[in-house]
Design a protein around this motif. Structure first.
Motif, PDB file in Angstrom:
ATOM      1  N   GLN A 184       0.808  -1.219   0.000  1.00  0.00           N
ATOM      2  CA  GLN A 184       0.000   0.000   0.000  1.00  0.00           C
ATOM      3  C   GLN A 184       0.850   1.282   0.000  1.00  0.00           C
ATOM      4  O   GLN A 184       0.316   2.371   0.214  1.00  0.00           O
ATOM      5  CB  GLN A 184      -0.909   0.009   1.238  1.00  0.00           C
ATOM      6  CG  GLN A 184      -1.829  -1.196   1.326  1.00  0.00           C
ATOM      7  CD  GLN A 184      -2.556  -1.259   2.661  1.00  0.00           C
ATOM      8  OE1 GLN A 184      -2.962  -0.231   3.207  1.00  0.00           O
ATOM      9  NE2 GLN A 184      -2.702  -2.450   3.192  1.00  0.00           N
ATOM     10  N   PHE A 239       2.095   3.230  -2.171  1.00  0.00           N
ATOM     11  CA  PHE A 239       1.824   4.327  -3.098  1.00  0.00           C
ATOM     12  C   PHE A 239       0.507   5.051  -2.813  1.00  0.00           C
ATOM     13  O   PHE A 239       0.305   6.164  -3.306  1.00  0.00           O
ATOM     14  CB  PHE A 239       1.827   3.807  -4.538  1.00  0.00           C
ATOM     15  CG  PHE A 239       3.141   3.228  -4.958  1.00  0.00           C
ATOM     16  CD1 PHE A 239       4.261   4.030  -5.104  1.00  0.00           C
ATOM     17  CD2 PHE A 239       3.269   1.861  -5.186  1.00  0.00           C
ATOM     18  CE1 PHE A 239       5.482   3.498  -5.480  1.00  0.00           C
ATOM     19  CE2 PHE A 239       4.483   1.313  -5.561  1.00  0.00           C
ATOM     20  CZ  PHE A 239       5.598   2.130  -5.707  1.00  0.00           C
ATOM     21  N   GLN A 240      -0.360   4.448  -2.026  1.00  0.00           N
ATOM     22  CA  GLN A 240      -1.689   5.028  -1.833  1.00  0.00           C
ATOM     23  C   GLN A 240      -1.667   6.403  -1.169  1.00  0.00           C
ATOM     24  O   GLN A 240      -2.392   7.300  -1.604  1.00  0.00           O
ATOM     25  CB  GLN A 240      -2.578   4.054  -1.059  1.00  0.00           C
ATOM     26  CG  GLN A 240      -2.880   2.778  -1.838  1.00  0.00           C
ATOM     27  CD  GLN A 240      -3.759   1.819  -1.056  1.00  0.00           C
ATOM     28  OE1 GLN A 240      -4.396   2.195  -0.080  1.00  0.00           O
ATOM     29  NE2 GLN A 240      -3.777   0.561  -1.481  1.00  0.00           N
ATOM     30  N   ASP A 286       2.406  -2.282  -6.878  1.00  0.00           N
ATOM     31  CA  ASP A 286       1.401  -1.673  -7.737  1.00  0.00           C
ATOM     32  C   ASP A 286       2.081  -0.756  -8.747  1.00  0.00           C
ATOM     33  O   ASP A 286       2.251   0.445  -8.524  1.00  0.00           O
ATOM     34  CB  ASP A 286       0.393  -0.896  -6.881  1.00  0.00           C
ATOM     35  CG  ASP A 286      -0.829  -0.443  -7.670  1.00  0.00           C
ATOM     36  OD1 ASP A 286      -0.743  -0.395  -8.916  1.00  0.00           O
ATOM     37  OD2 ASP A 286      -1.850  -0.117  -7.043  1.00  0.00           O
ATOM     38  N   ALA A 304       0.038   2.369  -9.902  1.00  0.00           N
ATOM     39  CA  ALA A 304      -0.002   3.474  -8.933  1.00  0.00           C
ATOM     40  C   ALA A 304       1.318   4.218  -8.899  1.00  0.00           C
ATOM     41  O   ALA A 304       1.354   5.446  -8.753  1.00  0.00           O
ATOM     42  CB  ALA A 304      -0.353   2.934  -7.546  1.00  0.00           C
ATOM     43  N   ARG A 336       2.031   8.397 -10.617  1.00  0.00           N
ATOM     44  CA  ARG A 336       2.620   9.387  -9.710  1.00  0.00           C
ATOM     45  C   ARG A 336       4.053   9.756 -10.103  1.00  0.00           C
ATOM     46  O   ARG A 336       4.651  10.637  -9.497  1.00  0.00           O
ATOM     47  CB  ARG A 336       2.617   8.855  -8.270  1.00  0.00           C
ATOM     48  CG  ARG A 336       1.232   8.753  -7.644  1.00  0.00           C
ATOM     49  CD  ARG A 336       1.295   7.922  -6.365  1.00  0.00           C
ATOM     50  NE  ARG A 336       0.051   7.934  -5.620  1.00  0.00           N
ATOM     51  CZ  ARG A 336      -1.016   7.163  -5.911  1.00  0.00           C
ATOM     52  NH1 ARG A 336      -0.954   6.347  -6.969  1.00  0.00           N
ATOM     53  NH2 ARG A 336      -2.105   7.211  -5.189  1.00  0.00           N
TER      54      ARG A 336
END
Length: 350
Positions: free
Chosen positions: A255, A257-258, A279, A282, A286
């Motif tokens: 998680q 990159f969230q 991911d 993701a 970015r």
């Protein structure tokens, strides 16, 4: 020489230990002999105790534990000029081959030939004395205690991570994990210039300790709160400039990159025993920069300087101190992973 010995997985003993090689105990011209004072218990020490191995490093023979240390110089090699007998010091535990390509490029921490205390087959320093290169031994200012000095090794991980992140003044950071490494990383991020650092964990007690380190640290209990929602709300939907993964959890690592802002940086600190989910989409949208760290390089003097100046205060992280004769009990307590404990240390007889 009485030492704390990991005999095999799940078996520790405090006993006379004569298996330290003569070569390891012989004082070379650029070495110093050090009387150990304080040694911290690291998660890797505990993992060797409970699992008998970390990745390819397997405990196949009795091994002395410990690598986070401070002490006093008691003997000098003939060519040592930067230290004196009686100097209080801390020691960088990894010794590279100075002729290796990695060392010549300045990346000595990733030298495949590095010999690192308490990493099989190299013995650690939960023992009365050790011999160490003077170039990896650092004098302490008078206002830095032995206990603080034994925290320089874990602090070096956080400072190395903050350096790799290229933090700018006013950045917002997220640190996933409120263990010892997560907390020193949060302190390092603030010292490097971050305006705010969100620290996430499942253990409320550890988050309370983290919050007490600075008003700029915002604790997030991910068992009750959504980290991404909190970070986005606090940054007008933009996200954090830097995300440090310091849990070693595959679920957390998936998680990273969230909560990250566009153009932000992820720094992977926590060790993963197996391949993890990544991911790529993701990361791509970015244009995320991803850094990985392995231990540290060139940061011990910086850490000592920040402890001396007060830029970083590690004293709140030292939650228990044990006498050397209680070392086995100390490791059993460390292995129980109490949420109230951050860093346990052992003091050797003086």
């Amino acid at each position: 020489m009485k030492s704390l010995v990991l005999e095999r997985q799940d078996e520790l003993s405090l006993r006379d230990f004569s298996e330290i090689s003569k070569a390891e105990e012989t004082l070379g011209p650029r070495d110093v002999r050090i009387k150990l004072h304080t040694v911290g218990i690291c998660g890797s020490d505990v993992h060797y105790y409970t699992h008998g191995r970390i990745g390819p490093f397997v405990v196949n023979a009795p091994m002395v534990l410990g690598h986070e240390a401070s002490g006093t110089v008691i003997e000098l090699g003939a060519e040592v000029v930067n230290l004196s007998i009686g100097d209080r010091v801390c020691m960088e535990p990894g010794i590279p081959d100075p002729t290796s390509k990695a060392a010549r490029l300045g990346m000595y921490n990733i030298d495949p030939a590095v010999r690192f205390w308490a990493t099989p087959p190299v013995h650690g320093i939960l023992r009365p004395t050790c011999v160490h290169p003077a170039d990896f031994t650092f004098r302490l200012p008078d206002n830095v205690s032995f206990a603080e000095a034994a925290m320089v090794e874990p602090l070096a991980v956080g400072v190395h991570a903050a350096t790799k992140a290229r933090i700018k003044p006013g950045d917002v950071a997220v640190v996933m994990g409120a263990g010892p490494i997560g907390m020193v990383t949060a302190l390092s991020a603030l010292a490097a210039g971050c305006a705010r650092v969100f620290v996430s964990d499942l253990a409320e007690k550890k988050l309370e300790i983290a919050a007490g380190l600075s008003q700029a640290i915002i604790p997030v209990n991910v068992s009750q709160q959504n980290l991404v929602d909190i970070v986005l709300a606090a940054t007008d939907g933009w996200g954090a400039d830097v995300v440090f993964e310091a849990t070693g959890s595959p679920q957390a690592a998936a998680q990273v990159f969230q909560p990250l802002a566009p153009g932000g940086c992820v720094v992977m600190i926590g060790g993963q025993s197996e391949p993890i989910s990544y991911d790529a989409g993701a990361a791509m949208v970015r244009e995320a920069r991803v850094e990985n760290i392995f231990r540290y390089a060139h940061v011990f003097p910086r850490c000592v300087g920040m402890l001396s100046s007060g830029a970083i205060d590690v004293k709140p992280l030292i939650t228990r101190t044990f006498a050397f004769e209680d070392s086995v009990r100390a490791f059993d307590i460390a292995a129980s992973a109490s949420p109230e404990d951050v860093k346990l240390q052992i003091e050797l007889p003086q």
